[in-house]
Every structure is written in C-alpha cells, then in structure tokens.
Design a protein around this motif. Sequence first.
Motif, short mmCIF file in Angstrom:
data_model
loop_
_atom_site.label_atom_id
_atom_site.label_comp_id
_atom_site.label_asym_id
_atom_site.label_seq_id
_atom_site.Cartn_x
_atom_site.Cartn_y
_atom_site.Cartn_z
N ARG A 9 62.60 23.04 19.43
CA ARG A 9 63.64 22.62 18.45
C ARG A 9 63.42 22.13 17.78
O ARG A 9 62.49 20.67 17.91
CB ARG A 9 64.50 22.71 19.81
CG ARG A 9 65.15 23.60 20.17
CD ARG A 9 66.61 22.86 20.43
NE ARG A 9 65.76 21.93 21.53
CZ ARG A 9 66.41 20.72 22.15
NH1 ARG A 9 67.69 20.78 21.78
NH2 ARG A 9 66.06 19.83 23.08
N TYR A 69 62.95 22.79 25.47
CA TYR A 69 62.53 22.06 24.01
C TYR A 69 62.12 23.52 22.93
O TYR A 69 61.59 23.75 21.92
CB TYR A 69 61.65 21.01 24.20
CG TYR A 69 61.23 19.81 24.52
CD1 TYR A 69 63.12 19.09 24.42
CD2 TYR A 69 60.89 19.17 25.14
CE1 TYR A 69 63.13 18.10 24.89
CE2 TYR A 69 60.94 17.97 26.02
CZ TYR A 69 62.14 17.35 25.54
OH TYR A 69 62.56 15.89 26.08
N VAL A 73 61.93 27.33 21.46
CA VAL A 73 62.67 28.94 21.61
C VAL A 73 61.28 30.00 21.25
O VAL A 73 62.52 30.67 21.89
CB VAL A 73 63.27 27.81 20.73
CG1 VAL A 73 64.52 26.90 20.41
CG2 VAL A 73 62.30 27.44 19.67
#
Length: 107
Positions: free
Chosen positions: A11, A88, A90
């Motif tokens: 992210r 964190y 993705v």
Amino acid sequence: MLLAVRTYTCRPGTIKLQVELYEQHGLKPQTRHLGQPFAWLITETGPLNTFTHIWAYDSAADRETKRAAMQADPDWQAYLKKSAEAGYLVAQENRLMTPAAFAPIKR
C-alpha cells in the motif's frame, strides 16, 4: 540453476514499514533455510511501492525442499502472521526463471 523472482506491492506509504518488519522478523528464518538472497531490491522507478527479491536454487526439487523446511519453521510462521496483521502487502508475483546458456550466473 533456478531463480525464484518475487515482486511484492505495498500500500502507498507502507513499503518502509514492510521492509523493516521483514528485516526484524522474516530475514533470519528465511535465510536460515534458503541461504542469502541472490538480490533484494526496492523499486526506484517504474511500478512504485514494490520490492523484489531473487533466490537461487540448484533445481526445482532443491527449492521445494528448502521452502517446505521454511514453511515448517515457527519463526517464519510468526513473521507471516505479523505481516498479514500489518496489512501492508496488496499483491505478489512469483516467476521461476533459468539463466540462458550464453549468460550464466556465477554464484
């Protein structure tokens, strides 16, 4: 030789946090089983918020054996849990590659 090339997308604004989490909790158990990475890279241009690591194996069987041992390691499982809880990451891409005969990789 077989190279496992993994690219992870974080992210926005979290890549530094993910790398720190890995360095503190994932690096030691991973290298205990896989040895030192061929490369561990953070993207400067192109798709941002990504990092790539490359691991070298003797063969697919070598990779399978080493990764099975790593997956069974409680320290590695603890890291995976911390990473999932942090949220964190993705996306992940994994490519298995072999070097061309005319461009051998020296280890």
